[in-house]
Design a protein around this motif. Structure first.
Motif, PDB file in Angstrom:
ATOM      1  N   ALA A 164      -0.816  14.162  -2.840  1.00 38.06           N
ATOM      2  CA  ALA A 164      -0.835  12.736  -2.523  1.00 38.06           C
ATOM      3  C   ALA A 164       0.452  12.088  -3.024  1.00 38.06           C
ATOM      4  N   SER A 165       0.856  11.052  -2.349  1.00 42.71           N
ATOM      5  CA  SER A 165       2.063  10.317  -2.722  1.00 42.71           C
ATOM      6  C   SER A 165       1.669   8.989  -3.346  1.00 42.71           C
ATOM      7  N   ASP A 166       2.460   8.539  -4.342  1.00 44.95           N
ATOM      8  CA  ASP A 166       2.223   7.225  -4.915  1.00 44.95           C
ATOM      9  C   ASP A 166       3.038   6.157  -4.192  1.00 44.95           C
ATOM     10  N   LYS A 167       3.777   6.558  -3.155  1.00 47.49           N
ATOM     11  CA  LYS A 167       4.568   5.619  -2.356  1.00 47.49           C
ATOM     12  C   LYS A 167       3.827   5.356  -1.049  1.00 47.49           C
ATOM     13  N   PRO A 168       3.915   4.127  -0.527  1.00 39.04           N
ATOM     14  CA  PRO A 168       3.150   3.796   0.677  1.00 39.04           C
ATOM     15  C   PRO A 168       3.668   4.437   1.962  1.00 39.04           C
ATOM     16  N   ASP A 170       0.736   3.915   4.439  1.00 39.96           N
ATOM     17  CA  ASP A 170      -0.579   3.613   3.859  1.00 39.96           C
ATOM     18  C   ASP A 170      -1.651   4.594   4.325  1.00 39.96           C
ATOM     19  N   GLU A 176       8.877   7.981   0.384  1.00 37.27           N
ATOM     20  CA  GLU A 176       9.005   9.328  -0.161  1.00 37.27           C
ATOM     21  C   GLU A 176       9.527  10.221   0.962  1.00 37.27           C
TER      22      GLU A 176
END
Length: 70
Positions: free
Chosen positions: A2-6, A23, A60
């Motif tokens: 998972a990415s912490d960037k939208p 998102d 990302e």
């Protein structure tokens, strides 16, 4: 992973397109930084241009912003 960037730009596929996820939703495939800017504009960031795409902390890049197939 998972990415912490939208926004996530995936590495190029066999056709040179890169999936663009905003998102958690795949918006389509980009073939250039200009395409990514268009997706960002459609997602509500109307002022985003190519330079914003390359510099943005919102994105990302998986494979890096220069990893385009031609």
């Amino acid at each position: 992973m998972a990415s912490d960037k939208p926004v996530v730009i995936y590495p190029p596929d066999e056709d040179g397109g890169r999936r663009v996820r905003v998102d958690g939703k795949i918006l389509g495939r980009a073939y250039s930084v200009q395409d990514v800017a268009r997706f960002m504009q459609e997602a509500g960031l109307q002022e985003f241009d190519e330079m914003d795409v390359v510099r943005s902390a919102l994105i990302e890049w998986r494979g890096g912003p220069d990893a385009w197939h031609t």
